[in-house]
Design a protein around this motif. Structure first.
Motif, short mmCIF file in Angstrom:
data_model
loop_
_atom_site.label_atom_id
_atom_site.label_comp_id
_atom_site.label_asym_id
_atom_site.label_seq_id
_atom_site.Cartn_x
_atom_site.Cartn_y
_atom_site.Cartn_z
N ILE A 228 2.58 20.21 25.20
CA ILE A 228 1.82 20.19 23.94
C ILE A 228 0.40 20.68 24.17
O ILE A 228 -0.14 21.45 23.37
CB ILE A 228 1.84 18.77 23.32
CG1 ILE A 228 3.27 18.41 22.91
CG2 ILE A 228 0.90 18.68 22.13
CD1 ILE A 228 3.47 16.94 22.60
N ARG A 229 -0.21 20.28 25.28
CA ARG A 229 -1.58 20.73 25.60
C ARG A 229 -1.63 22.24 25.75
O ARG A 229 -2.52 22.90 25.21
CB ARG A 229 -2.08 20.05 26.86
CG ARG A 229 -3.52 20.43 27.23
CD ARG A 229 -3.93 19.92 28.57
NE ARG A 229 -3.10 20.59 29.59
CZ ARG A 229 -2.87 20.09 30.79
NH1 ARG A 229 -3.34 18.91 31.13
NH2 ARG A 229 -2.14 20.76 31.65
N GLU A 230 -0.68 22.80 26.48
CA GLU A 230 -0.66 24.25 26.69
C GLU A 230 -0.41 25.00 25.37
O GLU A 230 -0.99 26.05 25.13
CB GLU A 230 0.38 24.64 27.73
CG GLU A 230 0.05 24.11 29.13
CD GLU A 230 -1.30 24.59 29.63
OE1 GLU A 230 -1.58 25.81 29.55
OE2 GLU A 230 -2.09 23.75 30.10
N TYR A 231 0.45 24.46 24.52
CA TYR A 231 0.67 25.05 23.20
C TYR A 231 -0.63 25.06 22.41
O TYR A 231 -1.00 26.05 21.78
CB TYR A 231 1.76 24.28 22.45
CG TYR A 231 1.97 24.79 21.04
CD1 TYR A 231 2.82 25.86 20.80
CD2 TYR A 231 1.30 24.22 19.97
CE1 TYR A 231 3.01 26.35 19.51
CE2 TYR A 231 1.47 24.70 18.68
CZ TYR A 231 2.32 25.77 18.46
OH TYR A 231 2.49 26.25 17.19
N TYR A 232 -1.33 23.93 22.43
CA TYR A 232 -2.61 23.79 21.72
C TYR A 232 -3.61 24.83 22.22
O TYR A 232 -4.29 25.48 21.42
CB TYR A 232 -3.12 22.37 21.94
CG TYR A 232 -4.48 22.09 21.36
CD1 TYR A 232 -4.66 21.95 19.98
CD2 TYR A 232 -5.59 21.93 22.18
CE1 TYR A 232 -5.90 21.66 19.44
CE2 TYR A 232 -6.83 21.64 21.65
CZ TYR A 232 -6.99 21.51 20.28
OH TYR A 232 -8.22 21.24 19.76
N ILE A 233 -3.70 25.00 23.52
CA ILE A 233 -4.63 25.98 24.11
C ILE A 233 -4.24 27.40 23.69
O ILE A 233 -5.09 28.18 23.26
CB ILE A 233 -4.67 25.83 25.64
CG1 ILE A 233 -5.35 24.51 26.01
CG2 ILE A 233 -5.39 27.01 26.29
CD1 ILE A 233 -5.19 24.12 27.47
N ARG A 234 -2.96 27.73 23.81
CA ARG A 234 -2.50 29.08 23.44
C ARG A 234 -2.74 29.37 21.96
O ARG A 234 -2.98 30.51 21.56
CB ARG A 234 -1.01 29.27 23.76
CG ARG A 234 -0.74 29.55 25.20
CD ARG A 234 0.71 29.99 25.41
NE ARG A 234 1.70 29.08 24.85
CZ ARG A 234 2.19 28.01 25.48
NH1 ARG A 234 1.79 27.70 26.70
NH2 ARG A 234 3.10 27.25 24.90
N ASP A 235 -2.68 28.32 21.14
CA ASP A 235 -2.87 28.47 19.70
C ASP A 235 -4.35 28.54 19.32
O ASP A 235 -4.68 28.62 18.16
CB ASP A 235 -2.18 27.31 18.99
CG ASP A 235 -2.03 27.52 17.49
OD1 ASP A 235 -1.70 28.65 17.08
OD2 ASP A 235 -2.26 26.55 16.74
N GLY A 236 -5.22 28.48 20.30
CA GLY A 236 -6.65 28.59 20.05
C GLY A 236 -7.35 27.27 19.81
O GLY A 236 -8.54 27.23 19.49
#
Length: 70
Positions: free
Chosen positions: A17-25
């Motif tokens: 979830i953290r990596e998704y959040y980062i990739r999503d800006g």
């Protein structure tokens, strides 16, 4: 498939979830709130005890439905 503990599964979910959040800006307040409540403390448990309980319930449900395709 490799079997893992609930603790490792929780950490993997947090990282995912953290990596998704980062990739999503980093623009989603909902995901930011979710991550804040999931941050593992020194004991390895989340800062929000209810969050860990919700996760363990989800693991139990997934195990029951293991034979069903997503």
């Amino acid at each position: 498939m490799t079997e893992i503990s609930v603790k490792i599964a929780y950490e993997a979910a947090f990282i995912f979830i953290r990596e998704y959040y980062i990739r999503d800006g980093g623009n989603s307040q909902d995901i930011e709130s979710l991550l804040s409540s999931m941050i593992p403390g020194p004991s390895g448990r989340s800062s929000d005890p209810a969050m860990r309980e919700f996760f363990e319930d989800a693991v139990g449900q997934a195990l029951k439905e293991e034979s069903s395709p997503l």
